[in-house]
Structures are given as C-alpha cells and as structure tokens.
Design an enzyme around this catalytic site. Structure first.
Site, PDB file in Angstrom:
ATOM      1  N   GLY A   1       0.991  -1.305   0.205  1.00  0.00           N
ATOM      2  CA  GLY A   1      -0.093  -0.225  -0.091  1.00  0.00           C
ATOM      3  C   GLY A   1       0.641   1.261  -0.213  1.00  0.00           C
ATOM      4  N   GLN A   2      -0.190   2.462  -0.040  1.00  0.00           N
ATOM      5  CA  GLN A   2       0.689   3.576  -0.081  1.00  0.00           C
ATOM      6  C   GLN A   2      -0.026   4.584   0.926  1.00  0.00           C
ATOM      7  OE1 GLN A   2       3.374   4.690  -2.276  1.00  0.00           O
ATOM      8  NE2 GLN A   2       3.525   6.512  -1.171  1.00  0.00           N
TER       9      GLN A   2
ATOM     10  N   GLY B   1       0.718   7.822   3.676  1.00  0.00           N
ATOM     11  CA  GLY B   1       0.387   9.549   3.542  1.00  0.00           C
ATOM     12  C   GLY B   1       2.099  10.097   3.775  1.00  0.00           C
TER      13      GLY B   1
ATOM     14  N   GLY C   1       4.885   7.647   2.638  1.00  0.00           N
ATOM     15  CA  GLY C   1       5.611   7.139   1.875  1.00  0.00           C
ATOM     16  C   GLY C   1       5.049   5.385   2.034  1.00  0.00           C
ATOM     17  N   SER C   2       5.740   4.704   1.342  1.00  0.00           N
ATOM     18  CA  SER C   2       5.293   2.932   1.068  1.00  0.00           C
ATOM     19  C   SER C   2       4.884   1.997   2.030  1.00  0.00           C
ATOM     20  CB  SER C   2       5.584   2.288  -0.394  1.00  0.00           C
ATOM     21  OG  SER C   2       6.265   3.850  -1.723  1.00  0.00           O
ATOM     22  N   VAL C   3       4.320   1.469   2.012  1.00  0.00           N
ATOM     23  CA  VAL C   3       3.748  -0.274   2.988  1.00  0.00           C
ATOM     24  C   VAL C   3       4.502  -0.998   2.526  1.00  0.00           C
ATOM     25  CG1 VAL C   3       2.748  -1.016   4.612  1.00  0.00           C
ATOM     26  CG2 VAL C   3       2.047   1.951   4.253  1.00  0.00           C
TER      27      VAL C   3
ATOM     28  N   LYS D   1       7.024   0.636   6.727  1.00  0.00           N
ATOM     29  CA  LYS D   1       6.436   2.019   6.260  1.00  0.00           C
ATOM     30  C   LYS D   1       7.213   2.494   6.463  1.00  0.00           C
ATOM     31  CE  LYS D   1       4.111   5.399   8.593  1.00  0.00           C
ATOM     32  NZ  LYS D   1       2.738   6.088   8.817  1.00  0.00           N
TER      33      LYS D   1
ATOM     34  N   ASP E   1      -6.775  13.177  12.887  1.00  0.00           N
ATOM     35  CA  ASP E   1      -7.295  12.049  11.962  1.00  0.00           C
ATOM     36  C   ASP E   1      -7.909  10.719  12.383  1.00  0.00           C
ATOM     37  OD1 ASP E   1      -7.027  11.984   9.629  1.00  0.00           O
ATOM     38  OD2 ASP E   1      -5.247  11.715   8.794  1.00  0.00           O
TER      39      ASP E   1
END
Length: 423
Positions: free
Chosen positions: A126-127, A129, A131-133, A147, A243
């Site tokens: 996944g992506q 907020g 960076g990439s995971v 992450k 959030d």
C-alpha cells in the site's frame, strides 16, 4: 727481483680495480687504513661508482614513495571528512527525540535490517500518507508491515509522534509498533501486519465489502470506540489522534479493529481541558468543525469524538447503498436525512430486517458524536455506554449539525481509488 729506482708494489685488488675503472672511477687505496677505494667523479668514493648511484636513486625513490603515501593518506582523510560533512543526518528534532527516548523498548533496526526484512522491498502492500508500505518478515518468521517514510514534514515531527506515542501503547485496538529505523535521512517504521488491510476498503459500494461490514458492524464500531477511549483516558497522558477515519483503522485476520497512523497525534496532561495547536489537523470530511472553520487554536478530545461520528456515518451511511430511493440525498445534508429517517421510524433502503436495528443504533450514536458544539458531544466513555445499552434507551440528539458540509464533501475520501494502507 732488483729494483733500481722507486719501490716494489704488490697489488692484490685487480678485480676490484677493473670494476672501478669500468664505472669510470679511479682506483686507489686509503693511506691511513690501506683500504681499497674507488674515487668517483663527484668526489665520493666507494667500491663502485654505480653502486653509489644506485644508493642515491634508492634514497630518492624512497623519499618519493613516502611523499606519495602522505599525499594518499591526506586525500583519504579529506574524503572521509567531506563525506561526514555532506552525508544526510537525521533532522535535529529526530536526533533530540532519540536522545530523550533512549529507554524505548521498541527495537531499533538498521537500514540493512529493513532491506533484508522486506526482501529488498519486494512486496508492496500500500501507499501511506508519508510513504510506501511493504510486507516483511522478522528473523523468527513473524509477518510485519514496514512503512518506508519518503515524505517528511515539520523536521520529522510525524515520525517522532508515531514512535513516541504508539511505541508506548499496548492495547488490543491500537496497532502495535514493533520497531523503527533512523539512519541518515532514511526512516522506517515496523508494525504488526494486519491481514485484512484498512476499514476503507470495506466502506466502498461493492456488495462484498458492504456485506462484510454489515455483518461485523457492531464489533468493529465498538472496538474502535474502546481504542479511542483508551487514548483519551487509559494512558498516562491524554492523546488526541486528530485523524480518525476509515483509512487509519486496520483490521487483523479476525477483523479486530486497530487504530493506526499517529503522525498528527498530540498528547497533554489530563488535568488540562485542551491542547494548543498551530494549524488545523485532520482529513476533509472527518475533521471537527472547530478545527476547520473556527479561529480557535485550542483543541480537545471532543475533536476525535466528531471524527469517530463521521467514521460511523461512513460505515452505515453511504448514500449509494442506503440513501433515499429517489436519489435526492445529494441535495440535502446527509446526517439531517438520517436524523429524519430514524425520528420518523422509517426504514433504511438496502438494509435487511436483521440488521436494520443495529444500523439505526450506530447511526444514532454517530449523530450524537457529530454535534456542532464540542460541549454537546459525549466523551468516548459515554459512547461505549451507548453501544452497550439497548436501542430503546437511546434518545435522539438535537439537529445541531455542521450544515456547511455537504454529503459529497463528507465522503470525498471514500470515493478515492487510493491504495492507502492505513499505517
């Protein structure tokens, strides 16, 4: 033999003399010692003039090699110093954080560890907020989510918030941080792996996602509420997440919800009623109105309560599935329509009889949470009490909603096709 004049000379160094003369020297003998010498053109004397030349060149060559060695070592030292000066270092805020939190029980990994753990970042899941995971594996075989932070704001503040906050929390409804990496400008966070991803993919309009959410609606909603209540009351300091949204709720293999992504979180003493903020925090559609519209620089835990209410709306209130049959929901404020539907005892379209009561209960709690004034919203302990009470004991809240937010505005994040991971 008779010598008439002079004296008799016995010369036994003929071989040495011929060698001396062959090198353009003049052979002779020291008068003091009687030792054979070879007088060379430069005034020096040795057995062989060439030997003297060789010795001289050896000296010159040795001095040259030594000079080259000094130059080489100086260049190496200069290169190391240059690399040290220009190598990216962690921001000052991150370095100070690492000094202040040296007692953290969370494991600190090297970047090489992270690379091995993720098999050179082979499996992207996944992506987020920042960076990439990637999916990874610890040495004991435990599956983790890594992450890799590629975007940083406020001098690494979101990284510090994440490690400082979630690194000390252990709750069944809060995702667990297993470790982190800080190496130069590289930073990464290692979490427990959530097999079912984020709640966001189950709030879409597909039948499968909607069916799974409806089946587990109560347990997921109550679990999220307990996680938020723990942040507000169960920790040494009160933590405001800022959030709360479907993207940041992760589901494990058993669909247990876990709150994640504490990059915007703020903590403060429980004896204070609010915390000072410098800017609005949150996501459009879930951010509390006092943070988005007001000029106040103070926020309280009631901001999370509002976001939780909007999250419940997303879980039960997608207009594509349960909106009015005539499609007019886009012309009216959605919570207003839900309030009228429940107050008038009407049925929600697209909801089975077995789930209608549960949806009405969750929707009623959501309406309480999204009251315009923070004072009118319940605290999370009261929200949990509402969940655990019968539907008949719930009263309808007043219609004090944020009329400026339209339905499409509210579910903007839900319509995104992003692969946001939630970590």
């Amino acid at each position: 033999m008779t010598v008439k004049s002079g004296f008799m000379l016995d010369w036994s160094q003929a071989a040495l003399c011929s060698g001396c003369e062959a090198t353009q020297g003049c052979c002779g003998r020291k008068t003091t010692t009687g030792q054979f010498v070879c007088f060379c053109n430069d005034g020096l004397h040795d057995k062989n003039c060439k030997d003297r030349d060789r010795s001289k060149w050896r000296t010159i060559t040795g001095l040259g090699a030594a000079a080259c060695g000094v130059i080489f070592l100086s260049a190496c030292l200069l290169l190391c110093l240059t690399r040290s000066l220009f190598q990216p270092h962690p921001p000052v805020k991150v370095e100070k954080f690492l000094l202040d939190y040296r007692t953290l029980t969370t494991t600190r990994y090297t970047y090489n560890d992270i690379t091995k753990m993720t098999k050179k970042f082979k499996h992207k899941v996944g992506q987020g907020g920042y960076g990439s995971v990637f999916q990874g594996w610890l040495s004991n075989g435990t599956v983790v989510a890594v992450k890799l932070i590629e975007k940083s704001h406020n001098d690494g503040e979101e990284f510090c918030n994440e490690v400082a906050t979630i690194g000390r929390i252990h709750h069944v409804n809060v995702v667990r941080l297993l470790g982190f990496c800080v190496e130069g400008s590289r930073r990464a966070l290692v979490y427990e792996f959530m097999a079912n991803g984020s709640l966001e993919k189950f709030t879409n309009i597909t039948d499968v996602g909607h069916w799974v959410l409806r089946k587990r609606l109560y347990d997921i909603a109550l679990g999220i509420a307990r996680g938020i209540e723990y942040l507000h009351q169960g920790c040494d300091q009160r933590i405001i997440h800022f959030d709360i949204k479907p993207h940041n709720i992760l589901l494990d293999h058993d669909f247990t919800p876990k709150i994640s992504d504490f990059g915007l979180a703020k903590s403060y003493c429980k004896d204070r009623s609010s915390v000072t903020i410098t800017e609005g925090k949150g996501t459009i559609g879930y951010i509390a109105p006092e943070l988005f519209y007001g000029n106040s620089k103070h926020a309280s835990h009631k901001s999370d309560v509002y976001s939780f209410g909007m999250l419940l709306m997303a879980m039960v209130g997608l207009k594509e599935k349960i909106g009015p049959a005539d499609g007019s929901s886009s012309e009216a404020y959605f919570p207003q329509w839900i309030h009228d539907t429940i107050s008038n005892g009407q049925k929600f379209e697209g909801i089975g009889e077995d789930k209608d009561e549960m949806v009405r209960k969750v929707a009623t709690i959501a309406l309480w949470c999204i009251q315009w004034s923070p004072i009118d919203r319940p605290c999370m302990k009261e929200v949990i009490r509402m969940f655990e009470s019968s539907t008949s004991n719930l009263t309808m809240p007043p219609k004090h909603f944020c009329h400026a937010i339209q339905p499409d505005y509210m579910i903007e994040a839900l319509d995104s096709s992003s692969t946001y991971s939630g970590y």
